[in-house]
Design a protein around this motif. Structure first.
Motif, PDB file in Angstrom:
ATOM      1  N   LEU A 271       0.880  -1.020   0.062  1.00  0.00           N
ATOM      2  CA  LEU A 271      -0.025  -0.055   0.051  1.00  0.00           C
ATOM      3  C   LEU A 271       0.855   1.294  -0.002  1.00  0.00           C
ATOM      4  O   LEU A 271       0.837   2.245  -0.831  1.00  0.00           O
TER       5      LEU A 271
ATOM      6  N   ARG B 263       2.776   1.850  -3.257  1.00  0.00           N
ATOM      7  CA  ARG B 263       1.558   2.194  -4.353  1.00  0.00           C
ATOM      8  C   ARG B 263       1.113   3.917  -4.457  1.00  0.00           C
ATOM      9  O   ARG B 263       0.812   4.239  -5.383  1.00  0.00           O
ATOM     10  N   HIS B 264       1.332   4.344  -3.195  1.00  0.00           N
ATOM     11  CA  HIS B 264       1.165   5.706  -2.965  1.00  0.00           C
ATOM     12  C   HIS B 264       2.415   6.657  -2.984  1.00  0.00           C
ATOM     13  O   HIS B 264       2.469   7.760  -2.578  1.00  0.00           O
TER      14      HIS B 264
ATOM     15  N   GLN C 103      -5.744  11.320   3.155  1.00  0.00           N
ATOM     16  CA  GLN C 103      -5.808  10.368   2.261  1.00  0.00           C
ATOM     17  C   GLN C 103      -5.090   9.188   2.646  1.00  0.00           C
ATOM     18  O   GLN C 103      -5.627   7.863   2.816  1.00  0.00           O
ATOM     19  N   LEU C 104      -3.808   9.277   3.040  1.00  0.00           N
ATOM     20  CA  LEU C 104      -2.877   8.043   3.392  1.00  0.00           C
ATOM     21  C   LEU C 104      -3.574   7.291   4.767  1.00  0.00           C
ATOM     22  O   LEU C 104      -3.602   6.178   4.923  1.00  0.00           O
TER      23      LEU C 104
ATOM     24  N   GLN D  24      -6.817   7.344   5.621  1.00  0.00           N
ATOM     25  CA  GLN D  24      -7.963   6.215   5.102  1.00  0.00           C
ATOM     26  C   GLN D  24      -7.614   5.099   4.552  1.00  0.00           C
ATOM     27  O   GLN D  24      -7.877   4.162   5.042  1.00  0.00           O
ATOM     28  N   HIS D  25      -6.375   5.020   3.707  1.00  0.00           N
ATOM     29  CA  HIS D  25      -6.061   3.949   3.180  1.00  0.00           C
ATOM     30  C   HIS D  25      -5.499   2.890   3.992  1.00  0.00           C
ATOM     31  O   HIS D  25      -5.844   1.647   3.947  1.00  0.00           O
TER      32      HIS D  25
ATOM     33  N   THR E 134      -8.232   1.719   6.075  1.00  0.00           N
ATOM     34  CA  THR E 134      -9.232   0.320   5.485  1.00  0.00           C
ATOM     35  C   THR E 134      -8.190  -0.856   5.497  1.00  0.00           C
ATOM     36  O   THR E 134      -8.910  -1.881   5.832  1.00  0.00           O
TER      37      THR E 134
END
Length: 172
Positions: free
Chosen positions: A108, A111-112, A150-151, A153-154, A157
């Motif tokens: 993850l 990917r970001h 954003q980070l 939230q990812h 999850t």
């Protein structure tokens, strides 16, 4: 001065760091920074040294001679730091141990575009149940264009899927 990055690994024993430091000093080098640790009977470390250009090959030869004492040293030239703007974040994670946690989290992050600056992990028994808990402490370099919300939230999850607790904190 040339800057070199050395990776050292050997069966743990007193005097390992001293022998590497002696090689560096005997060749006019300066020990700049390092991260070293003992684990499962092995000792491993990574360090950055500055050495005069004319002593460069002599130092490499001396470090390779340490192999006769069971100390393996890999030498690389120091790279250049990217000119990106980063925000430093500390990530702490705890959850029941299971295979794949590190893979899933680092997948993850990659990917970001988040760079893993350092990672410490442990597996230890939980205080009351004795079940194995996985613990990770990571320092992350987050690209300035990625919002921390954003980070978060990812990661939350993914944490729900992995059934782990995680905390993100900006580093001053």
């Amino acid at each position: 001065m040339d800057h070199l990055v050395l990776t050292v690994i050997a069966e743990d024993q007193p005097g390992l760091v001293e022998r590497v430091a002696k090689c560096v000093a005997e060749h006019g080098g300066n020990w700049l920074e390092s991260r070293m640790s003992r684990m499962a009977g092995q000792f491993a470390g990574i360090l950055r040294v500055a050495v005069p250009a004319q002593a460069h090959s002599g130092l490499i030869d001396a470090l390779q001679q340490l192999e006769q004492q069971g100390i393996r040293v890999l030498v690389a030239h120091s790279g250049t730091e990217p000119e990106r703007r980063w925000q430093m974040i500390q990530l702490q994670l705890v959850g029941n141990d299971r295979a794949g946690i590190v893979r899933d989290i680092t997948q993850l992050l990659a990917r970001h575009g988040v760079n893993l600056e350092s990672l410490d992990t442990d597996v230890m028994p939980a205080p009351m149940t004795n079940e194995l808990l996985f613990r990770a402490d990571a320092r992350l370099a987050v690209p300035s264009e990625l919002s921390l919300d954003q980070l978060q939230q990812h990661l939350e999850t993914l944490a729900d899927d992995l059934m782990v607790e995680l905390v993100l904190q900006p580093v001053d």
